[in-house]
Design an enzyme around this catalytic site. Sequence first.
Site: not given
Length: 431
Positions: A290-291, A293, A330, A334, A361-362, A390
């Site tokens: 089940e690839p 990415r 991401r 991550y 605004c972060e 993703y």
Amino acid sequence: MHLNGTARVTPQGVLDIGGVSAPELAGRFGTPLYVYDEGLIREQCRRFHRTLAASGLDYQVSYASKAFTCLALVRLMAAEHMGLDVVSGGELYTALSAGFDPARIHLHGNNKTVAELRQALDAGVGCYVVDSLDEVARLNALAGEYGTWARCLLRVTPGVSAHTHDFIQTGAADSKFGLNLANGQAETALRAMLDAPHLDVLGVHFHIGSQIFGTDGTRAALDRILNWLAGLREQTGFTARVLNIGGGFGIRYTAADQSYPIEDALTEIAGALRAGTQTHGLPLPQLWLEPGRSVVGEAGWTLYEVGTVKEIPGVRNYVSVDGGMSDHIRTALYGANYEVALANRMNDAPQAEYTVAGKLCESGDVIARDKPLPHPQRGDLLAVSCTGAYHFSMSSRYNQMPRPAVVFVGGGEAREVVRRESWADLVRGQE
């Protein structure tokens, strides 16, 4: 910047993807913009098929749609003879809306709702990946109500740690996914499934994590699972017809990543499966993968328009773009690392390091940190490579940012497969 697939730099120093220049794409479809190299996606699918066909194994490759899904992508997967892995009612609805054969769909999920199971049974989904003890009884009862058999796999956690980020590591003993081999829960569940009159147990599934380089972890998991299956066969007579090893094949995001060739990985895994089944006296099961990415990740690009450039002497240089963590989460989530370039000035020499910041605004809204770039100017076009997995699927409307458009490119043509959200879309359905 490393160029994947059909991407190239023109003599004028402009990034071109699929025969269409990045400035032309931005002009036609706006920014931020997700761009997919359709030819590279197709080639990645074919690499899996070629290698597995050459291995002599009976196999099935299913695309993990969580990486990126839309109607056009689902239709592309069908054309490339891929199955489909879905993990929610929404992903299943998208697949069915695209006309995908439900018999080639696998339904995953650690908390499948009754509504989702009914949706899958109504559609005739081909396989259910059972993830918990209570799901055994729930799925069996519903299948009985429908007067059918549910073909299923048991998801197990083999207790193997993948060398990847903790958030995307799924095969260790402490995981919300699957049932543990070592503590006996997997055996309890499998026995219950074998006793369930409306379940057809095909075999087992495992997935040790994502963005994995090399096959050590997968081969270690195979060894444990085959040993476990050999013991179960002696005790129960059960023989697994299918062994699903998930996906997780790593891709190259930056020069620091040494992408492990799909062909080498699959050849090693196929060899380990053959040797392991022979050692344990088991028949060779069908190998499922089940690839996700590795199919779409390197085929994707994101284009942004440069806005504010802020240089803080002795501290850091910032270049802000017209998107951010609403379309590229991401890095914040991550600490993922990406390569960036000015798509309209690819031949210009880097002059300083810049941190690419989003407009959300972060303080943590960062796309890439301390990257060498020519001095950016307002209106330049910034490209981020390897954003095919993703990004669209994890995008949000934070700060009421409309989601970007998605275009597929190839052969000098570009087609919009997901339109850009409008201001009106942001409040649609509200009172």
